[in-house]
Enzyme design. Structure first.
Site, PDB file in Angstrom:
ATOM      1  N   CYS A 260      68.709 -29.846  85.875  1.00 50.82           N
ATOM      2  CA  CYS A 260      67.116 -31.031  85.328  1.00 50.82           C
ATOM      3  C   CYS A 260      67.239 -31.988  84.925  1.00 50.82           C
ATOM      4  O   CYS A 260      66.715 -32.843  84.903  1.00 50.82           O
ATOM      5  CB  CYS A 260      65.914 -29.832  84.771  1.00 50.82           C
ATOM      6  N   LEU A 261      68.091 -31.447  83.003  1.00 50.19           N
ATOM      7  CA  LEU A 261      68.104 -32.841  82.337  1.00 50.19           C
ATOM      8  C   LEU A 261      68.592 -33.543  82.816  1.00 50.19           C
ATOM      9  O   LEU A 261      68.322 -34.786  82.340  1.00 50.19           O
ATOM     10  CB  LEU A 261      68.361 -31.666  80.543  1.00 50.19           C
TER      11      LEU A 261
END
Ligand code: UGA
Length: 415
Positions: A260-261
C-alpha cells in the site's frame, strides 16, 4: 443486508467476513478458483490474524459468478489496484469488474448502492466507475447509488481494525447513497465523516502518503543521528511528548514496504503531475525510502567483503505478522547481495514460501543456520528474533532489536 463483494484479497475478504459477522448475508466474487474453493471450505486464502475464527463462525459464500449481484442491496468493489511501470495506478481490474457489474444489474429494478473500497486515485469513481455503471441504462443517483468508502486496515491487524475503526469515511454521490452505506455501519463505534467521492479518495491516498512521510522523515533524522552518534529512538521518544507529533510511525530503520504505502505514494505523485503540479515532498519521501533499503548493505561492507561471504537474512515479510512480501525491503537487499556475489540464506516464520517464488536461488534455512553466517541482516522485527543469542556474530540491524547489540560487531541502520 444482502452484500456482494467483488475481489477477495485482504480488503474484500476481511470486509466480507466482518460484515457477515455483523449479521449480513455476504457473497464474495472472485476470479481465482483456488481462492473461491478455500473460502467455501472456510479456509482463509491469506494469513491474517482472527480471520480463520470468523470464517468458522459465519457462512461466507464465494463464487466466480457475477449473477449473484442482482440480488444485492450493496455491491462493494474491492479489487486490487496495482502499480503500473510508470508508477500510476492500474485501473484494469476496477474497469473489468465494473463492466461485469453493469452487465448484471441491467434488469435490476430495486435500488442498490455500488461502493468503491479499492484504493483509487482521486476522480476515479466519478470519471471511470460511474460512466461504466451507467452503460446499464440506469442513472447514478436515481436508479442506483454510489459511494467511495476507503479502507484503513493494517495487514496483520485487519480484522481488529475493521471492527474497531478509527474513522469511517463515506464519500457519497448523494444523500441516499450515503444513508444506505451508513446504515451498514450502524453497529460499529467510530466517528463518521460524510464527504464527496473524490474527497474520500484523496483522504485515503493522502493518509498513506502522510504515514510514509513520517517514516522517511524519521529515517532522514536517523541517518543524521547515526553520523553524530545519537540514538534516533531516544530522539523519537523525546519528540513524542508533543501530541502534535505523536509516537506512532517514528520507528526508524530500513523504511516502508508492503502493498500500500509505496504504491499509493507513487500513484499520488503521478496524479499530481498529470494535473500540472510537481509534488516535491512526495517525490523525496519515495526517493529516501528507496535509498534506505540499501543502507544495511552499505554498513555490511564496512565489516565484511561481500563477494563469497555467507549473509543471513532474518525476516523476509514486509513487516511482522504477515506472510506478505510485496515490496518488502528484503527484495532489494537480496537482489543486491546476490548481484555482489554473496551466498544468501534466509529465515522467516511465515513468508519463506512467498519469497521463494521471487528468489528460488536463496537457501531457506533455520534461524540457527542464519546466525551461523558470516554476517546477519535483520530485516523484519519478528518477536522471535528479540531473544536470540547474537553474541559473537556480525549483525546489521535494520529494525532495532535491542538484544542484537550484544553481537561482536553491531551496526544499527539509524542509530
Ligand atoms: C498501511 C497503512 O498503515 C494502513 O492504514 C492502510 O489501510 C494500508 O496501508 C492500506 O492502504 O491498505 P500496511 O501496508 O498493512 O498498512 O502496513 P504498515 O503497518 O503501514 O507498515 C508499512 C511499512 O512501514 C512496513 O514495511 C513497516 O515495517 C514500515 N514502518 C512502519 C516503519 O518502517 N516504521 C514505522 O514506524 C512504521
Amino acid at each position: 443486508m444482502l452484500i456482494s463483494i467483488v475481489g477477495s484479497g485482504y480488503v474484500g475478504l476481511v470486509a466480507g467476513a466482518c460484515f457477515a459477522k455483523l449479521g449480513n448475508k455476504v457473497t464474495l466474487i472472485d476470479i481465482d478458483s483456488e481462492t473461491i474453493e478455500a473460502i467455501n471450505k472456510g479456509i482463509p486464502p491469506i494469513y491474517e490474524e482472527g480471520i480463520s475464527e470468523i470464517l468458522s463462525q459465519v457462512h461466507l459464500e464465494a463464487t466466480s459468478d457475477y449473477r449473484q449481484i442482482v440480488n444485492s442491496d450493496i455491491i462493494f468493489l474491492c479489487v486490487g489496484t496495482p502499480v503500473n511501470e510508470d508508477g500510476s495506478m492500474s485501473l484494469e481490474h476496477i474497469t473489468k469488474a465494473t463492466e461485469q457489474i453493469a452487465t448484471e444489474v441491467e434488469g435490476k429494478r430495486e435500488y442498490y448502492v455500488v461502493v468503491v473500497k479499492s484504493t483509487v486515485v482521486p476522480g476515479t469513481t466519478e470519471e471511470l466507475v460511474i460512466p461504466i455503471l451507467e452503460r446499464s441504462g440506469q442513472k447514478a443517483g436515481r436508479d442506483f447509488g454510489v459511494c467511495m468508502a476507503p479502507e484503513f486496515l493494517r495487514e496483520g491487524k485487519a480484522v481488529y481494525d475493521f471492527m474497531n475503526p478509527m474513522r469511517v469515511i463515506i464519500g457519497e454521490l448523494d444523500k441516499r447513497s450515503g444513508d444506505t452505506l451508513l446504515d451498514l455501519h450502524r453497529n460499529l463505534d467510530a466517528p463518521v465523516m460524510r464527504t464527496s467521492l473524490r474527497t474520500a479518495e484523496m483522504i485515503k491516498v493522502a493518509s498513506n502518503a502522510f504515514l510514509a512521510m513520517k517514516i522517511s522523515y524519521i529515517n532522514e533524522i536517523g541517518n543524521i543521528c547515526k553520523q553524530l552518534g545519537i540514538d534516533t529512538y531516544e530522539v523519537a521518544r523525546g519528540m513524542a511528548f508533543d501530541d502534535r507529533i505523536g509516537s506512532q510511525f517514528l520507528d526508524a530503520g530500513i523504511g516502508f514496504g508492503g502493498s500500500c504505502l509505496p504504491k499509493d505514494l507513487k500513484a499520488l505523485i503521478v496524479k499530481a503531475k498529470q494535473v500540472g503540479y510537481r509534488p516535491g515532498i512526495l517525490e523525496e519521501i519515495l526517493r529516501l525510502n528507496e535509498k534506505q533499503a540499501l543502507e544495511p548493505v552499505q554498513l555490511l561492507k564496512k565489516h565484511v567483503s561481500i563477494h563469497g561471504a555467507s549473509v543471513g537474512l532474518l525476516g523476509l515479510a514486509f513487516k511482522p505478522g504477515t506472510d506478505d512480501v510485496r515490496d518488502s525491503r528484503a527484495i532489494e537487499i537480496a537482489r543486491v547481495l546476490l548481484q555482489e556475489g554473496a551466498k544468501v540464506k534466509a529465515y522467516d516464520p511465515l513468508a519463506m514460501a512467498n519469497f521463494k517464488k521471487l528468489f528460488p536461488q536463496i537457501d531457506y534455512v533455520t534461524i540457527e543456520e542464519v546466525l551461523d553466517c558470516d554476517a546477519v541482516l535483520i530485516i523484519t522485527e519478528w518477536d522471535e528474533f528479540k531473544d536470540l543469542d547474537y553474541r559473537g556474530k556480525v549483525v546489521i540491524d535494520g529494525r532495532r532489536i535491542p538484544k542484537a547489540r550484544e553481537a561482536r560487531i553491531y551496526e544499527g541502520v539509524c542509530w
